[in-house]
Design a protein around this motif. Structure first.
Motif, short mmCIF file in Angstrom:
data_model
loop_
_atom_site.label_atom_id
_atom_site.label_comp_id
_atom_site.label_asym_id
_atom_site.label_seq_id
_atom_site.Cartn_x
_atom_site.Cartn_y
_atom_site.Cartn_z
N VAL A 1 -4.80 -11.04 -2.40
CA VAL A 1 -4.95 -11.46 -1.16
C VAL A 1 -4.45 -10.37 -0.06
CG1 VAL A 1 -4.64 -13.18 0.74
CG2 VAL A 1 -4.94 -13.79 -1.58
N PRO A 2 -5.57 -9.62 0.66
CA PRO A 2 -4.90 -8.58 1.41
C PRO A 2 -4.30 -9.43 2.85
CG PRO A 2 -7.24 -8.28 0.99
CD PRO A 2 -6.72 -9.64 0.39
N VAL A 3 -3.15 -9.12 3.05
CA VAL A 3 -2.36 -9.99 4.24
C VAL A 3 -2.47 -8.98 5.50
CG1 VAL A 3 -0.54 -11.15 5.12
CG2 VAL A 3 -1.00 -11.23 2.55
N PHE A 4 -3.83 -8.77 5.73
CA PHE A 4 -4.11 -7.99 6.92
C PHE A 4 -4.76 -8.77 7.99
CE2 PHE A 4 -3.19 -4.90 3.64
CZ PHE A 4 -2.87 -3.50 4.28
N LEU A 5 -4.79 -8.60 9.23
CA LEU A 5 -5.18 -9.35 10.22
C LEU A 5 -6.91 -8.99 10.21
CD1 LEU A 5 -3.17 -9.64 13.55
CD2 LEU A 5 -3.99 -11.49 11.77
N GLY A 6 -7.36 -7.56 9.90
CA GLY A 6 -8.69 -7.29 9.88
C GLY A 6 -8.95 -6.54 8.58
N GLN A 7 -10.17 -6.09 8.62
CA GLN A 7 -10.74 -5.34 7.48
C GLN A 7 -11.00 -3.84 8.04
OE1 GLN A 7 -12.40 -7.34 4.10
NE2 GLN A 7 -13.72 -8.06 5.53
N GLY A 8 -9.79 -3.29 8.26
CA GLY A 8 -9.94 -1.65 8.41
C GLY A 8 -10.00 -0.83 7.39
N GLY A 9 -9.50 0.31 7.31
CA GLY A 9 -9.89 1.40 6.64
C GLY A 9 -8.78 1.13 5.18
N HIS A 10 -7.68 0.40 5.38
CA HIS A 10 -6.96 0.16 4.24
C HIS A 10 -7.59 -0.91 3.38
CE1 HIS A 10 -3.88 2.70 5.56
NE2 HIS A 10 -3.32 1.72 6.40
N VAL A 11 -8.15 -1.92 3.88
CA VAL A 11 -8.79 -2.99 3.25
C VAL A 11 -10.30 -2.44 2.84
CG1 VAL A 11 -10.02 -5.12 3.28
CG2 VAL A 11 -7.37 -4.62 4.33
N LEU A 12 -10.92 -1.72 3.77
CA LEU A 12 -12.36 -1.51 3.44
C LEU A 12 -12.53 -0.24 2.62
CD1 LEU A 12 -14.11 -1.77 6.88
CD2 LEU A 12 -14.28 -3.48 4.75
N ARG A 13 -11.74 0.60 2.46
CA ARG A 13 -11.62 1.84 1.64
C ARG A 13 -10.52 1.98 0.48
NH1 ARG A 13 -12.33 3.99 6.85
NH2 ARG A 13 -10.41 4.69 6.63
N ASP A 14 -9.27 1.89 0.96
CA ASP A 14 -8.09 2.30 0.05
C ASP A 14 -8.20 1.01 -0.92
OD1 ASP A 14 -7.47 4.27 1.59
OD2 ASP A 14 -6.08 3.40 2.92
N LEU A 15 -7.99 -0.18 -0.61
CA LEU A 15 -7.87 -1.18 -1.66
C LEU A 15 -8.95 -1.12 -2.58
CD1 LEU A 15 -6.44 -3.48 -2.70
CD2 LEU A 15 -7.67 -4.98 -0.90
N PRO A 16 -10.31 -1.08 -2.23
CA PRO A 16 -11.37 -0.94 -3.41
C PRO A 16 -11.20 0.37 -4.37
CG PRO A 16 -12.61 -1.36 -1.03
CD PRO A 16 -11.04 -1.16 -0.79
N LEU B 207 0.70 -1.25 -0.16
CA LEU B 207 -0.09 0.05 0.12
C LEU B 207 0.99 1.24 0.00
CD1 LEU B 207 -2.75 1.46 0.31
CD2 LEU B 207 -2.38 1.44 2.83
N GLU B 208 2.05 1.29 0.83
CA GLU B 208 2.78 2.55 1.02
C GLU B 208 4.09 1.93 1.49
OE1 GLU B 208 0.58 4.96 3.32
OE2 GLU B 208 0.80 4.00 5.32
N LEU B 209 4.98 2.87 1.44
CA LEU B 209 6.47 2.84 2.08
C LEU B 209 7.28 1.77 1.83
CD1 LEU B 209 5.14 3.29 5.87
CD2 LEU B 209 6.13 5.19 4.49
N MET B 210 6.79 0.91 0.78
CA MET B 210 7.58 -0.09 0.14
C MET B 210 7.15 -0.46 -1.39
SD MET B 210 7.80 -2.94 3.17
CE MET B 210 9.77 -3.31 3.24
N GLU B 211 8.11 -0.87 -2.11
CA GLU B 211 7.97 -1.16 -3.57
C GLU B 211 8.04 -2.62 -3.54
OE1 GLU B 211 7.25 1.20 -5.63
OE2 GLU B 211 7.52 2.90 -4.45
N PRO B 212 7.26 -3.00 -4.63
CA PRO B 212 6.33 -2.35 -5.63
C PRO B 212 4.98 -1.87 -4.93
CG PRO B 212 5.97 -4.65 -6.21
CD PRO B 212 7.19 -4.56 -5.00
N ARG B 213 4.44 -0.88 -5.39
CA ARG B 213 2.94 -0.61 -5.04
C ARG B 213 2.32 -1.48 -5.94
NH1 ARG B 213 2.47 4.91 -3.37
NH2 ARG B 213 0.30 3.94 -2.96
N LEU B 214 1.06 -1.56 -5.27
CA LEU B 214 0.10 -2.36 -6.24
C LEU B 214 -0.13 -1.88 -7.67
CD1 LEU B 214 -2.02 -4.80 -6.07
CD2 LEU B 214 -3.68 -3.29 -5.12
N PRO B 215 -0.43 -0.55 -7.61
CA PRO B 215 -0.84 -0.42 -9.24
C PRO B 215 0.55 -0.84 -10.15
CG PRO B 215 -1.43 1.44 -7.70
CD PRO B 215 -0.78 0.43 -6.97
#
Length: 126
Positions: free
Chosen positions: A68-83, A43-51
């Motif tokens: 596959v979002p390798v996140f423990l929960g569906q917080g803002g990054h998974v619910l808003r940023d990823l879509p 998502l950020e701070l590392m490469e490569p970025r998703l796009p």
């Protein structure tokens, strides 16, 4: 080159060492799916970025992408940023079929494995 790809999507961090478990996970998945291009994107701070990673895969002939979002929960990054990112990918690459899995930590089997680890930590077996 396979037409299918799997991106393990993680947050990213400033410390390069943070990515080590994600790299091991990528290698484990790749070993089990030799006919699929398995990679990491952040998502950020590392490469490569998703796009950028998705664009590189499309340039290599990938037509089916699973994220596959390798996140423990569906917080803002998974619910808003990823879509939003996926919508942008679909607009930029109309021939690309994109499937987004649930956050890894929302999956019952993943939670069971983490629970087993935690219980094992009580006895020193973890």
């Amino acid at each position: 080159m396979s037409t299918r790809a799997l991106i393990l999507f993680a947050h990213g961090a400033r410390a390069a060492s943070w990515a080590a478990p994600f790299e091991r996970l990528r290698d484990l998945v790749a070993a089990r799916t030799p006919d699929v291009d398995v990679s990491l994107a952040f998502l950020e701070l590392m490469e490569p970025r998703l796009p950028e990673r998705a664009a590189a895969l499309v340039a290599q002939g990938v037509t089916q992408l699973t994220i596959v979002p390798v996140f423990l929960g569906q917080g803002g990054h998974v619910l808003r940023d990823l879509p939003l990112m996926v919508d942008e990918l679909r607009a930029a690459h109309p021939g690309l079929s994109i499937h987004v899995a649930e956050a890894a930590g929302e999956n019952p089997a993943v939670l069971q494995a983490i629970g087993d680890y935690c219980v094992g930590a009580l006895t020193g077996a973890a």
